[in-house]
Design a protein around this motif. Structure first.
Motif, PDB file in Angstrom:
ATOM      1  N   TYR A   1       0.862  -1.206   0.024  1.00  0.00           N
ATOM      2  CA  TYR A   1       0.101   0.005   0.059  1.00  0.00           C
ATOM      3  C   TYR A   1       1.031   1.263  -0.060  1.00  0.00           C
ATOM      4  CZ  TYR A   1      -4.381  -2.698   1.069  1.00  0.00           C
ATOM      5  OH  TYR A   1      -5.291  -3.487   1.175  1.00  0.00           O
ATOM      6  N   VAL A   2       2.054   1.194   0.880  1.00  0.00           N
ATOM      7  CA  VAL A   2       3.045   2.600   0.800  1.00  0.00           C
ATOM      8  C   VAL A   2       3.580   2.616  -0.442  1.00  0.00           C
ATOM      9  CG1 VAL A   2       4.991   3.259   1.820  1.00  0.00           C
ATOM     10  CG2 VAL A   2       3.199   2.065   3.289  1.00  0.00           C
ATOM     11  N   SER A   3       4.029   1.544  -1.161  1.00  0.00           N
ATOM     12  CA  SER A   3       4.686   1.723  -2.488  1.00  0.00           C
ATOM     13  C   SER A   3       3.828   2.012  -3.389  1.00  0.00           C
ATOM     14  CB  SER A   3       5.348   0.293  -2.798  1.00  0.00           C
ATOM     15  OG  SER A   3       4.440  -0.805  -3.046  1.00  0.00           O
ATOM     16  N   ARG A   4       2.471   1.815  -3.222  1.00  0.00           N
ATOM     17  CA  ARG A   4       1.524   2.128  -4.485  1.00  0.00           C
ATOM     18  C   ARG A   4       0.975   3.733  -4.055  1.00  0.00           C
ATOM     19  NH1 ARG A   4      -1.875  -3.332  -3.813  1.00  0.00           N
ATOM     20  NH2 ARG A   4      -0.246  -4.726  -4.803  1.00  0.00           N
ATOM     21  N   GLY A   5       1.255   4.133  -3.043  1.00  0.00           N
ATOM     22  CA  GLY A   5       0.825   5.645  -2.741  1.00  0.00           C
ATOM     23  C   GLY A   5      -0.594   5.678  -1.935  1.00  0.00           C
ATOM     24  N   LEU A   6      -0.936   4.459  -1.554  1.00  0.00           N
ATOM     25  CA  LEU A   6      -2.249   4.398  -0.679  1.00  0.00           C
ATOM     26  C   LEU A   6      -2.163   4.809   0.645  1.00  0.00           C
ATOM     27  CD1 LEU A   6      -3.684   1.128  -2.053  1.00  0.00           C
ATOM     28  CD2 LEU A   6      -4.213   3.699  -3.019  1.00  0.00           C
ATOM     29  N   LEU A   7      -0.768   4.544   1.201  1.00  0.00           N
ATOM     30  CA  LEU A   7      -0.525   5.048   2.711  1.00  0.00           C
ATOM     31  C   LEU A   7       0.997   5.826   2.677  1.00  0.00           C
ATOM     32  CD1 LEU A   7      -1.521   2.366   5.075  1.00  0.00           C
ATOM     33  CD2 LEU A   7      -2.454   4.471   5.085  1.00  0.00           C
ATOM     34  N   HIS A   8       1.076   6.497   3.873  1.00  0.00           N
ATOM     35  CA  HIS A   8       2.467   7.311   3.474  1.00  0.00           C
ATOM     36  C   HIS A   8       3.037   6.849   4.905  1.00  0.00           C
ATOM     37  CE1 HIS A   8       5.614  10.053   3.424  1.00  0.00           C
ATOM     38  NE2 HIS A   8       5.165  10.421   4.718  1.00  0.00           N
ATOM     39  N   ALA A   9       4.341   6.199   4.891  1.00  0.00           N
ATOM     40  CA  ALA A   9       5.117   5.812   5.997  1.00  0.00           C
ATOM     41  C   ALA A   9       6.143   6.982   6.484  1.00  0.00           C
ATOM     42  CB  ALA A   9       5.802   4.684   5.885  1.00  0.00           C
ATOM     43  N   GLU A  10       6.295   7.073   7.782  1.00  0.00           N
ATOM     44  CA  GLU A  10       7.006   8.103   8.289  1.00  0.00           C
ATOM     45  C   GLU A  10       8.181   7.139   9.171  1.00  0.00           C
ATOM     46  OE1 GLU A  10       5.106  11.081  10.316  1.00  0.00           O
ATOM     47  OE2 GLU A  10       3.871  11.394   8.798  1.00  0.00           O
ATOM     48  N   PRO A  11       9.442   7.756   9.464  1.00  0.00           N
ATOM     49  CA  PRO A  11      10.521   7.120  10.198  1.00  0.00           C
ATOM     50  C   PRO A  11       9.802   7.042  11.510  1.00  0.00           C
ATOM     51  CG  PRO A  11      11.431   8.977   9.007  1.00  0.00           C
ATOM     52  CD  PRO A  11       9.914   8.870   8.783  1.00  0.00           C
TER      53      PRO A  11
END
Length: 85
Positions: free
Chosen positions: A23-33
């Motif tokens: 989902y993160v790689s597809r831009g559906l979610l954003h991951a933060e450090p």
């Protein structure tokens, strides 16, 4: 701002951690450090939004209702009706 860990976000969405990363790689979610260089955190509001979208699915009535609730046009048009000229 509230955040989920990867495990919490995956559990809330009912998916595996691998799917969460997809989902993160597809831009559906954003991951933060996160706290360490190996950890990631996810905004709770983003996870909840995606969970609502997944629950709604592709049911046309539900998609249209959500679009109207957020003010997004259901159908854009270039046509305009003119009266009296």
């Amino acid at each position: 701002m509230n955040y989920f860990t990867a495990a919490q976000a995956a559990e809330r969405l009912g998916v595996s951690r691998q799917t969460l990363y997809a989902y993160v790689s597809r831009g559906l979610l954003h991951a933060e450090p996160g706290k360490t260089h190996r950890e990631r955190r996810y905004r709770a509001a983003d996870v909840e939004r995606l969970a609502a979208q997944r629950t709604r699915g592709r049911k046309p009535k539900e998609v249209a209702k959500a679009a109207l609730d957020w003010g997004t046009p259901v159908l854009e048009s270039l046509y305009l009706r003119l009266r009296d000229g």
